[in-house]
Design an enzyme around this catalytic site. Structure first.
Site, PDB file in Angstrom:
ATOM      1  N   LYS A  14       0.827  -1.222   0.000  1.00  0.00           N
ATOM      2  CA  LYS A  14       0.000   0.000   0.000  1.00  0.00           C
ATOM      3  C   LYS A  14       0.857   1.265   0.000  1.00  0.00           C
ATOM      4  O   LYS A  14       0.607   2.185  -0.769  1.00  0.00           O
ATOM      5  CB  LYS A  14      -0.919   0.043   1.240  1.00  0.00           C
ATOM      6  CG  LYS A  14      -1.992  -1.023   1.271  1.00  0.00           C
ATOM      7  CD  LYS A  14      -3.013  -0.762   2.369  1.00  0.00           C
ATOM      8  CE  LYS A  14      -2.462  -0.926   3.768  1.00  0.00           C
ATOM      9  NZ  LYS A  14      -2.200  -2.323   4.165  1.00  0.00           N
ATOM     10  N   ARG A  91     -10.108   0.689   8.060  1.00  0.00           N
ATOM     11  CA  ARG A  91      -9.716  -0.685   8.345  1.00  0.00           C
ATOM     12  C   ARG A  91     -10.861  -1.466   8.975  1.00  0.00           C
ATOM     13  O   ARG A  91     -10.704  -2.659   9.253  1.00  0.00           O
ATOM     14  CB  ARG A  91      -8.531  -0.687   9.317  1.00  0.00           C
ATOM     15  CG  ARG A  91      -7.163  -0.833   8.622  1.00  0.00           C
ATOM     16  CD  ARG A  91      -6.102  -0.861   9.693  1.00  0.00           C
ATOM     17  NE  ARG A  91      -4.873  -1.491   9.278  1.00  0.00           N
ATOM     18  CZ  ARG A  91      -3.815  -0.820   8.820  1.00  0.00           C
ATOM     19  NH1 ARG A  91      -3.860   0.473   8.681  1.00  0.00           N
ATOM     20  NH2 ARG A  91      -2.711  -1.469   8.500  1.00  0.00           N
ATOM     21  N   ARG A 130      11.049  -5.959   5.161  1.00  0.00           N
ATOM     22  CA  ARG A 130      10.921  -4.545   5.536  1.00  0.00           C
ATOM     23  C   ARG A 130      11.417  -4.327   6.966  1.00  0.00           C
ATOM     24  O   ARG A 130      12.112  -3.347   7.254  1.00  0.00           O
ATOM     25  CB  ARG A 130       9.461  -4.097   5.395  1.00  0.00           C
ATOM     26  CG  ARG A 130       9.240  -2.622   5.694  1.00  0.00           C
ATOM     27  CD  ARG A 130       7.826  -2.193   5.376  1.00  0.00           C
ATOM     28  NE  ARG A 130       6.844  -2.901   6.176  1.00  0.00           N
ATOM     29  CZ  ARG A 130       5.524  -2.839   5.984  1.00  0.00           C
ATOM     30  NH1 ARG A 130       5.035  -2.122   5.003  1.00  0.00           N
ATOM     31  NH2 ARG A 130       4.692  -3.499   6.755  1.00  0.00           N
ATOM     32  N   ARG A 136      11.279  -1.397  11.369  1.00  0.00           N
ATOM     33  CA  ARG A 136       9.900  -1.153  11.801  1.00  0.00           C
ATOM     34  C   ARG A 136       9.488  -2.185  12.854  1.00  0.00           C
ATOM     35  O   ARG A 136       9.561  -3.403  12.622  1.00  0.00           O
ATOM     36  CB  ARG A 136       8.974  -1.196  10.579  1.00  0.00           C
ATOM     37  CG  ARG A 136       7.564  -0.830  10.932  1.00  0.00           C
ATOM     38  CD  ARG A 136       6.702  -0.621   9.722  1.00  0.00           C
ATOM     39  NE  ARG A 136       5.352  -1.041  10.016  1.00  0.00           N
ATOM     40  CZ  ARG A 136       4.327  -0.880   9.239  1.00  0.00           C
ATOM     41  NH1 ARG A 136       4.475  -0.272   8.069  1.00  0.00           N
ATOM     42  NH2 ARG A 136       3.131  -1.292   9.573  1.00  0.00           N
ATOM     43  N   ARG A 147      -1.324  -9.420  13.102  1.00  0.00           N
ATOM     44  CA  ARG A 147      -1.859  -8.415  12.166  1.00  0.00           C
ATOM     45  C   ARG A 147      -2.654  -9.083  11.043  1.00  0.00           C
ATOM     46  O   ARG A 147      -3.674  -8.567  10.607  1.00  0.00           O
ATOM     47  CB  ARG A 147      -0.718  -7.577  11.578  1.00  0.00           C
ATOM     48  CG  ARG A 147      -0.166  -6.559  12.583  1.00  0.00           C
ATOM     49  CD  ARG A 147       1.236  -6.150  12.254  1.00  0.00           C
ATOM     50  NE  ARG A 147       1.344  -5.325  11.065  1.00  0.00           N
ATOM     51  CZ  ARG A 147       2.490  -5.162  10.387  1.00  0.00           C
ATOM     52  NH1 ARG A 147       3.592  -5.782  10.763  1.00  0.00           N
ATOM     53  NH2 ARG A 147       2.508  -4.377   9.340  1.00  0.00           N
TER      54      ARG A 147
HETATM   55  P1  AMP Z   1       0.103   0.549   8.545  1.00  0.00           P
HETATM   56  O1  AMP Z   1       1.304   1.432   8.445  1.00  0.00           O
HETATM   57  O2  AMP Z   1      -1.046   0.996   7.695  1.00  0.00           O
HETATM   58  O3  AMP Z   1       0.433  -0.927   8.319  1.00  0.00           O
HETATM   59  O4  AMP Z   1      -0.416   0.656  10.063  1.00  0.00           O
HETATM   60  C1  AMP Z   1       0.394   0.232  11.141  1.00  0.00           C
HETATM   61  C2  AMP Z   1      -0.468  -0.016  12.371  1.00  0.00           C
HETATM   62  O5  AMP Z   1      -1.106   1.215  12.753  1.00  0.00           O
HETATM   63  C3  AMP Z   1      -1.601  -1.014  12.203  1.00  0.00           C
HETATM   64  O6  AMP Z   1      -1.177  -2.351  12.372  1.00  0.00           O
HETATM   65  C4  AMP Z   1      -2.571  -0.558  13.282  1.00  0.00           C
HETATM   66  O7  AMP Z   1      -2.147  -1.003  14.560  1.00  0.00           O
HETATM   67  C5  AMP Z   1      -2.415   0.960  13.251  1.00  0.00           C
HETATM   68  N1  AMP Z   1      -3.397   1.588  12.329  1.00  0.00           N
HETATM   69  C6  AMP Z   1      -3.120   2.259  11.173  1.00  0.00           C
HETATM   70  N2  AMP Z   1      -4.252   2.679  10.574  1.00  0.00           N
HETATM   71  C7  AMP Z   1      -5.273   2.247  11.361  1.00  0.00           C
HETATM   72  C8  AMP Z   1      -6.690   2.323  11.278  1.00  0.00           C
HETATM   73  N3  AMP Z   1      -7.297   2.920  10.237  1.00  0.00           N
HETATM   74  N4  AMP Z   1      -7.419   1.768  12.274  1.00  0.00           N
HETATM   75  C9  AMP Z   1      -6.835   1.164  13.331  1.00  0.00           C
HETATM   76  N5  AMP Z   1      -5.513   1.023  13.462  1.00  0.00           N
HETATM   77  C10 AMP Z   1      -4.725   1.560  12.489  1.00  0.00           C
END
Ligand code: AMP
Length: 191
Positions: A14, A91, A130, A136, A147
């Site tokens: 993404k 999400r 990654r 990260r 996840r």
């Molecule tokens: P990402 O960088 O999009 O993979 O997001 C990393 C982490 O941030 C996720 O695993 C969630 O714990 C949290 N997170 C990001 N966006 C959301 C969302 N829209 N709703 C809930 N948690 C989020």
């Protein structure tokens, strides 16, 4: 204002494809994960709360996340005047409903949902890689497994939600970065 959602499992690409879409269509990129990681790095109150969920591989509660997005939309209103590529939001179904309501306040909506479909072993491989490259914190095998579970339970139902609205564009996300971006451009051109 043309707004897009980039959607898919963790590790589907993404963030990478959002950068390309942002440059190609000259729109603003909002990654809720990046917003949260920035708060964690700065040690804010929100960052402390977010970290307690992210480190376990869990989602931040909807009401808090919706407030974070509303704030981001307001703050970036000028930069987003041409449109937005939303990465990592929504999400959950309640987040999708809240998003529609929020965008309506800007007389806007969602043009299309770009669904990056990637085989699960490749997702895990990409996230492990990654984690090694960037450090990260949630890219370790235990958190990755959680996840993916959370994705299937809470996020995957959004595919059907957006299919019903005729907005979901399935994209084969297994190839190279440029191949995948070509698929995205083709799908959007047909829209
Ligand atoms: P990402 O960088 O999009 O993979 O997001 C990393 C982490 O941030 C996720 O695993 C969630 O714990 C949290 N997170 C990001 N966006 C959301 C969302 N829209 N709703 C809930 N948690 C989020």
């Amino acid at each position: 204002m043309k707004n897009y959602i980039i959607f898919g499992a963790p590790g589907c690409g993404k963030g990478t494809q959002s950068q390309k879409i942002k440059e190609h269509f000259n729109i603003h990129h909002i990654s809720t994960g990046e917003v949260l990681r920035d708060h964690i790095a700065r040690g804010t109150e929100l960052g402390k709360i977010a970290d307690s969920y992210i480190s376990k591989g869990h989602l931040i509660p909807d009401d808090l996340m919706i407030r974070v997005l509303a704030h981001e939309l307001k703050e970036k209103e000028d930069e987003a005047s041409n449109g937005i590529i939303l990465d990592g939001f929504p999400r959950t179904i309640p987040q999708a409903i809240a998003l529609e309501k929020l965008l309506r306040e800007y007389n806007s909506g969602i043009e299309a949902v770009i669904g990056l479909e990637v085989d699960e072993p490749l997702l895990v491989e990409r996230m492990i890689h990654r984690g090694e490259e960037t450090g990260r914190a949630d890219d370790n095998i235990e958190t990755i497994k959680e996840r993916l579970k959370v994705y299937h339970r809470r996020t995957a139902p959004l595919k059907e939600y957006y299919e019903k609205e005729g907005k979901y564009l399935p994209i084969n996300g297994n190839g190279s970065i440029d191949e995948i971006f070509d698929h995205i451009k083709e799908a959007l051109a047909k829209k």
